[in-house]
Design an enzyme around this catalytic site. Sequence first.
Site, PDB file in Angstrom:
ATOM      1  N   CYS A 114      38.609  71.606  51.713  1.00 25.51           N
ATOM      2  CA  CYS A 114      38.047  72.124  52.960  1.00 25.51           C
ATOM      3  C   CYS A 114      38.413  73.583  53.228  1.00 25.51           C
ATOM      4  O   CYS A 114      37.745  74.259  54.010  1.00 25.51           O
ATOM      5  CB  CYS A 114      38.486  71.256  54.129  1.00 25.51           C
ATOM      6  N   HIS A 250      37.003  75.436  60.627  1.00 31.02           N
ATOM      7  CA  HIS A 250      36.531  74.357  59.774  1.00 31.02           C
ATOM      8  C   HIS A 250      36.261  73.155  60.666  1.00 31.02           C
ATOM      9  O   HIS A 250      37.078  72.800  61.529  1.00 31.02           O
ATOM     10  CB  HIS A 250      37.595  74.023  58.727  1.00 31.02           C
ATOM     11  N   ASN A 280      32.101  66.665  58.991  1.00 27.70           N
ATOM     12  CA  ASN A 280      32.940  67.523  58.172  1.00 27.70           C
ATOM     13  C   ASN A 280      32.242  67.758  56.830  1.00 27.70           C
ATOM     14  O   ASN A 280      32.162  66.855  56.005  1.00 27.70           O
ATOM     15  CB  ASN A 280      34.302  66.854  57.968  1.00 27.70           C
TER      16      ASN A 280
END
Length: 323
Positions: A114, A250, A280
């Site tokens: 990520c 993020h 996500n």
Amino acid sequence: MSLKAVLRGCGAFLPEQVLTNEDLSKRVDTSDEWIRERTGIRERHIASEGEMTSDLAVEAAKAALANAGLTPSDIDLIVVATTTPDLTFPSTAAIVQAKLGAGEGAAFDIQAVCTGFIYALSTAEKFLTSGQHKRALVIGAETFSRILDWEDRATCVLFGDGAGAFVLEAQPAEEAGERGVMASYLRCDGRMVDLLYVDGGVSSTGTVGHVRMQGNKVFREAVTRISDAMVKVCAEADVPVTDIDWFVPHQANERIIQGVVKKLDLRPDQVISTISGQGNTSAASIPLAYCAGVADGRIKTGDLVLFEAMGGGLTWGAALMRA
């Protein structure tokens, strides 16, 4: 001559197929209320059969090039941040380069889960400011749905697929003015691998494997480490955190984002959040959120933008950019 890496354009792409919380409740023991309360996610986009990470990346890259007023032949560096490559090798960046018809510039992948887009942005900035390359496509692209265990409600509700891209250009500092990537801060602590990982791989099991996560422990680490990275990257650039115009995090979990906002005393209206409709998307989430902020007119040329992310590794980092 001093050079800066300046953002020329951005682009985003999401697969057409949408998977809602209600859809998931028919596949696993969960509910729309349970997911939204714990994550802020309402739905996510899922790549169709045969739709690969490189396909998503190419569409985002085309949008970014159009936004920048450039063509693939203007690009001499492609950096793709992804955890879900098309193939073990060659790199997804090489496949993207071929699909775009971008010539024979450098192309490679970065894998920091990520945090991948922060790592890719920082890497490309170094190549551009060194004078080695002139223009770079920095892409975050994922088909995370391919590595999910759809019977594990702790993970399958969180992730979605998508891609976002930046076009960065090396410009003389006097021409760029205040614009450009100002600083980045990258970290990893490999002692916490078991908090977020995939239980398979080429040299260990010969299989793809599935995402495994100790969610509570990841949450506890996230707010502290992300906040610290943001403070340190701003200090490196000699900019108070309070001076930033936009916080583009993020998109991991709405509670993590709000925890960081509270810890650093930011305003909720400074946050660009897309988690409700995208989930996500790992390395794609930052450029997707940034593009959303540009598209709706919130982020404007000259704005000071702070990025952050944390992912498996554990990796984490932040970057500061004048749009």
